[in-house]
Scaffold this active site. Structure first.
Site: not given
Ligand code: PEP
Length: 257
Positions: A11, A13, A101, A103, A173, A179, A219
């Site tokens: 992703n 983003k 997601h 966000e 997630e 992040g 992460s």
């Molecule tokens: C994501 O954006 O779905 C995500 C898991 O980000 P990160 O790996 O940076 O935590």
């Protein structure tokens, strides 16, 4: 239990520009052996303006990497200023749509109902769909992790048929891990994945649940991917930060293969 082919998403983003997208796509083509697609399904999710060039570059190179959109609007083309329709996404070579997601849910304010509407529309239009779910820190700390994840799973998948589930991947997630550099322990992630799989089992039966791929996101990096991916109910990853480095992303893909 059927073997589940691992699946990794990158992703990107709201990052990169034309030059950065070109460089990252080119680097991915260099570091990811084409035969990797035999063992892992890999999808990259560039920002909307770069979907067409990335899809074109991957197609020109004969790559098996898939292109996904980070979101989509559920209703057909028309008066929806600022939104992007599923038919536009199909037109530019997108195969997969990410919905829900964290966000989108927690920054933009999307509800479970809207996420479900998008998922159903994307399935109807023939896309692969990744449904992202996950609890916030205060929900985990108050013992509501499974309640939240099962709720988002059932509401997100409402109205799906068992047959459509072949095109659905879930992405667990935990919001507090996205992040932040904090990762769920492999055991905590496994526990959440098992609860999610069981929820899908009660919706659609054991066969669908056993065939469903559930990615972990939050992460995931080259250093922790192998331990997470070794868990029996973790079938891949949805990668944010580490997906912006071709080498890191490729290391995670290899850990899944
Ligand atoms: C994501 O954006 O779905 C995500 C898991 O980000 P990160 O790996 O940076 O935590």
């Amino acid at each position: 239990m059927p073997a589940r082919k691992p699946s990794i998403g990158g992703n990107w983003k709201m990052n990169l520009d034309t030059a950065g997208v070109k460089a990252l796509t080119g680097d991915l083509l260099k570091v990811l052996d084409t035969s990797i697609a035999d063992t892992v399904d890999v999808t990259v999710f560039p920002p909307f303006p770069y979907l067409a060039p990335v899809a074109g570059a991957l197609c020109d190179a004969g790559s098996q990497l898939q292109v996904g959109a980070q979101d989509a609007w559920a209703t057909p083309n028309g008066a929806f200023t600022g939104e992007v329709s599923l038919s536009m996404l199909k037109d530019v070579g997108v195969s997969t749509v990410l919905v829900g997601h964290s966000e989108r849910r927690h920054v933009i304010g999307e509800s479970d109902e809207l996420v479900n509407e998008k998922l159903l529309a994307a399935l109807d239009a023939g896309f692969e769909v990744v449904l992202a779910i996950g609890e916030k820190l205060e929900q985990r700390e108050s013992g509501k992790t499974n309640l939240v994840n099962i709720g988002q799973t059932c509401l997100g998948l409402a109205g799906t048929t068992a047959q459509q589930m072949a095109k659905v991947t879930l992405a667990y997630e935990p919001v507090w891990a996205i992040g932040t550099g904090k990762t769920a322990t492999p055991q905590d992630a496994q526990d959440a994945h098992l609860a999610i799989r069981q929820a899908v089992g009660s919706l659609h039966g054991e066969d669908v649940a056993n065939a469903l791929r559930i990615q972990y996101g939050g992460s995931m990096k080259p250093g922790n991917a192998a331990d997470l991916l070794a868990q029996p109910d973790i079938d891949g990853g949805l990668i944010g930060g580490a997906a912006l480095s071709a080498d890191d992303f490729a290391a995670i893909v290899r850990a899944a293969s």
